[in-house]
Design a protein around this motif. Sequence first.
Motif, PDB file in Angstrom:
ATOM      1  N   LYS A 197       0.886  -1.014   0.155  1.00 20.99           N
ATOM      2  CA  LYS A 197      -0.362  -0.079  -0.218  1.00 20.99           C
ATOM      3  C   LYS A 197       0.432   1.589  -0.112  1.00 20.99           C
ATOM      4  N   SER A 198       0.315   2.315  -0.765  1.00 19.58           N
ATOM      5  CA  SER A 198       0.879   3.796  -0.351  1.00 19.58           C
ATOM      6  C   SER A 198       0.766   4.277   0.695  1.00 19.58           C
ATOM      7  N   LYS A 199       1.562   5.177   1.581  1.00 16.82           N
ATOM      8  CA  LYS A 199       1.486   6.295   2.060  1.00 16.82           C
ATOM      9  C   LYS A 199       1.760   7.100   2.084  1.00 16.82           C
ATOM     10  N   HIS A 200       0.789   8.266   2.552  1.00 12.93           N
ATOM     11  CA  HIS A 200       0.913   9.739   2.536  1.00 12.93           C
ATOM     12  C   HIS A 200       1.095   9.866   3.824  1.00 12.93           C
ATOM     13  N   TYR A 201       1.872  11.052   3.729  1.00  9.63           N
ATOM     14  CA  TYR A 201       2.314  11.422   5.736  1.00  9.63           C
ATOM     15  C   TYR A 201       2.225  12.592   5.521  1.00  9.63           C
ATOM     16  N   VAL A 202       1.072  12.864   5.890  1.00  8.47           N
ATOM     17  CA  VAL A 202       0.132  14.496   5.791  1.00  8.47           C
ATOM     18  C   VAL A 202       0.654  15.601   7.036  1.00  8.47           C
ATOM     19  N   ALA A 203       1.463  16.312   6.245  1.00  6.23           N
ATOM     20  CA  ALA A 203       2.411  17.301   7.768  1.00  6.23           C
ATOM     21  C   ALA A 203       1.502  18.133   8.361  1.00  6.23           C
ATOM     22  N   ASP A 204       0.478  18.650   7.617  1.00  3.11           N
ATOM     23  CA  ASP A 204      -0.234  19.654   7.969  1.00  3.11           C
ATOM     24  C   ASP A 204      -1.738  19.566   7.576  1.00  3.11           C
TER      25      ASP A 204
END
Length: 324
Positions: A88-95
């Motif tokens: 799976k792809s993961k998108h680490y969202v900082a804000d």
Amino acid sequence: MNFKKKIFSVLSKNEFENLTLDIFHYQIDNNKIYKNYLQSLKIDPLEIKNISEIPFLPISFFKTHCIWSSKTRIPDIIFTSSGTTGIKSKHYVADLSVYINSIRKGFEFFYGPIEKFKFLGFIPTDRKDSSLIYMVKYLIQETIQNGSDIVSSYSNYKYKNWIIPDQKNVLIFGLSFYLLDFIEKMEKNGYKENVIIMETGGMKGKRKEIIREELHNILKKFFCVKEIHSEYGMTELLSQAYAKKNGVFRCPPWMKIYIRDPEDPFIHIDNNKIGGVDIIDLSNYLSCPFISTEDLGKKINDYEFEVLGRMDFSDIRGCNIMTI
């Protein structure tokens, strides 16, 4: 530099290009993965003077690396792809506020104030890490006073009780397989001028994949509407493109589509030629805004594009793609 404020106030092509170059240099200074990728290509960032020269990071990196360019260390949220096969792809969202701004401002750019709508979300409720589900829930929560709600069970109501004529436009956000499940169980209703049906995702392994035209014809016949709208987004992006008819998408001002040569991923091709979809999404400035996707598409002109399917080697994911 306050990128967040500038991104959502972009109006002209010149503003977009200048801001894109500023964010590109920010990426070089703060995104280790992207910087190393350019070094592996033997590309000197200082030699890039035009946005057409900017390299795009393969989207597969979101499956194997933490793509991060924020100066903070802890993400507000991590979005994960449905990943029906493979990693799976993961998108680490900082804000998270950047995503919220993108959701609202992007939708309103095409459809007007969300307060004019009653949103019905035909979506599963068991996933907490889906960017799509987060988006639909946000739109519902912001308009709950209009009767917006998530439709998660089909057994306790009739379709006519939900699509009622009132002063609000009714917009149904539905994953393809959810919409098809729904119309198999519900009675048909009459045409309403203020109802918009928006399909927003593939079958996710729940049903057999069908081409978009076939899906839209089924939905138009049941809901008695003239057009089916579509949303194009993915886990790795924080912006969405919308199609109001015939699967022709348009981007908000802070997002731009290029089509790359299927034989040479570093060359972009002319309008009306089919190739891989590359995306600049400036709202991704805290991860990576330059993404080379695994989708096939073509640009019609500088503002409109079509998505035609998936690259042969890519797995089926939860973005808004029908097979060719």
